[in-house]
Write an enzyme that holds these catalytic residues in place. Structure first.
Site, PDB file in Angstrom:
ATOM      1  N   CYS A  25      -0.090   2.075  16.340  1.00  0.00           N
ATOM      2  CA  CYS A  25      -0.893   3.192  16.827  1.00  0.00           C
ATOM      3  C   CYS A  25      -0.200   3.832  18.036  1.00  0.00           C
ATOM      4  CB  CYS A  25      -2.266   2.658  17.220  1.00  0.00           C
ATOM      5  SG  CYS A  25      -3.307   3.883  17.993  1.00  0.00           S
ATOM      6  N   HIS A  70     -14.876   1.659  -1.731  1.00  0.00           N
ATOM      7  CA  HIS A  70     -13.815   0.783  -1.218  1.00  0.00           C
ATOM      8  C   HIS A  70     -12.781   1.542  -0.388  1.00  0.00           C
ATOM      9  CE1 HIS A  70     -14.764  -2.334  -4.639  1.00  0.00           C
ATOM     10  NE2 HIS A  70     -15.653  -2.346  -3.662  1.00  0.00           N
ATOM     11  N   TYR A 109       0.832  -1.208   0.000  1.00  0.00           N
ATOM     12  CA  TYR A 109       0.000   0.000   0.000  1.00  0.00           C
ATOM     13  C   TYR A 109       0.867   1.259   0.000  1.00  0.00           C
ATOM     14  CZ  TYR A 109      -4.314  -2.511   0.028  1.00  0.00           C
ATOM     15  OH  TYR A 109      -5.350  -3.297  -0.374  1.00  0.00           O
ATOM     16  N   CYS A 147      -2.608   3.161  21.327  1.00  0.00           N
ATOM     17  CA  CYS A 147      -2.824   1.860  21.964  1.00  0.00           C
ATOM     18  C   CYS A 147      -1.837   0.783  21.515  1.00  0.00           C
ATOM     19  CB  CYS A 147      -4.265   1.395  21.711  1.00  0.00           C
ATOM     20  SG  CYS A 147      -4.510   0.810  20.039  1.00  0.00           S
ATOM     21  N   VAL A 152      -9.581   3.827  -4.822  1.00  0.00           N
ATOM     22  CA  VAL A 152      -9.159   4.363  -3.522  1.00  0.00           C
ATOM     23  C   VAL A 152      -8.151   5.499  -3.731  1.00  0.00           C
ATOM     24  CG1 VAL A 152      -9.541   2.151  -2.354  1.00  0.00           C
ATOM     25  CG2 VAL A 152      -7.278   2.638  -3.293  1.00  0.00           C
ATOM     26  N   ASP A 153      -7.996   5.941  -5.003  1.00  0.00           N
ATOM     27  CA  ASP A 153      -6.862   6.816  -5.339  1.00  0.00           C
ATOM     28  C   ASP A 153      -7.119   8.306  -5.194  1.00  0.00           C
ATOM     29  OD1 ASP A 153      -8.427   7.473  -7.586  1.00  0.00           O
ATOM     30  OD2 ASP A 153      -7.343   6.116  -8.919  1.00  0.00           O
TER      31      ASP A 153
END
Ligand code: BJW
Length: 250
Positions: free
Chosen positions: A147, A118, A66, A150, A102-103
């Site tokens: 994260c 999406h 990704y 957490c 998703v771009d």
């Protein structure tokens, strides 16, 4: 290309238009599609990368894939296909762009009413506390971040196989498909559900369904108009023949 009188006059008169887009509309910007000869998944197997179990098994590999795509997308620009939809939105009352991509290229082109089915590769969130997380570094990270709140794994805010689509987005998309007079299905292989059901919803509710694709798909035998070629060439040409104002885009 010469378009049918039916298509040109419907485009001229329709006030309500819905366009479902897929990876093909961004191909002319240099974003690889998923399937086919040039597809992303010729190099990477989808089952290894685009599902939650794969992420848990190998988060760094999935994150790196990704990160690579995020960088690629940041370096490209919207193309005349995206800009054609901006022109359409500016001269019609109701235009909904429903995208599987998703771009973010529709928004970067200037489209406003964009429904992302999406997700969006620019966003990430923690799988544990669900907080949205900014990618801390401008350079792509090759290992998955944790994260800061957490310590959970951070994943891209995209929809993987076996995951539900965002409920509000899909319901908006279905409503647009049900109520439009003209439905465009642009640059998608139309094999991934439930997005692929939308042209059939539009057909069932009386819309003129127009497919624009470089090749025929499963939808082609049902669509009333099938325009074979590049979206970035066909869309501007079609809009010009319908007298839809072309604006200068950066
Ligand atoms: C041009 C061009 C140019 C090129 N101009 N054109 C059996 C039956 C029915 C459904 C299922 C089933 N088994 C499983 C399912 C469900 C599954 C599914 O549909 N699978 C099918 C593959 C069979 N769907 C899901 O899992 C969805 N969720 C769901 O159903 O939830 C309910 C549920 C919950 C729990 C359990 C089970 C069900 C989620 C789907 C998520 C899809 N995610 C991805 C990855 C997103 C993140 C990322 O980007 O990494 O979305 S997969 C990938 O495919 C991506 C795309 O949005 C999507 C569609 O691809 P697209 O856009 O069509 O691209 P291509 O490459 O396929 O096509 C490009 C086209 O462009 C080609 O036709 C070219 O010819 C054309 N083209 N240049 C015009 N210049």
């Amino acid at each position: 290309m010469k378009f049918s009188d039916r298509l040109v006059s419907t485009l001229r008169n329709a006030q309500s238009v819905c366009a479902l887009t897929g990876a093909g509309i961004s191909a002319e910007s240099g974003v690889p599609t998923f399937r086919g000869e040039e597809g992303l998944w010729k190099k990477f197997r989808p089952e290894e990368l685009a599902n939650f179990n794969a992420f848990i098994r190998n988060p760094d590999l999935v994150w790196e894939w990704y990160a690579y795509r995020r960088k690629l997308i940041r370096d490209v620009k919207p193309n005349p296909g995206h800009f054609g939809l901006v022109d359409l939105e500016r001269c019609k009352k109701h235009v909904t762009i429903v995208t599987q991509n998703v771009d973010n290229l529709h928004r970067r082109a200037g489209s406003e009413n964009v429904v992302e089915l999406h997700g969006n590769i620019e966003r990430s969130y923690c799988i544990q506390c669900h907080a949205f997380v900014d990618e801390p570094s401008p350079e792509p990270l090759t290992s998955v971040p944790m994260c800061v709140t957490c310590g959970g794994l951070v994943r891209p805010d995209v929809v993987w196989f076996g995951e539900m689509l965002p409920v509000e987005a899909f319901s908006k998309a279905e409503s647009a498909a049900r109520h439009c007079e003209l439905f465009f299905c642009i640059g998608t292989s139309a094999v991934v559900f439930p997005a692929a059901s939308l042209p059939y919803t539009a057909l069932d509710h009386g819309a003129l369904v127009v497919e624009i694709n470089r090749e025929e798909t499963d939808l082609s035998s049902r669509a009333q108009e099938v325009l074979i070629g590049k979206a970035g060439e066909i869309l501007p040409d079609l809009l010009a023949q319908a007298g839809i104002r072309h604006e200068e885009h950066l």
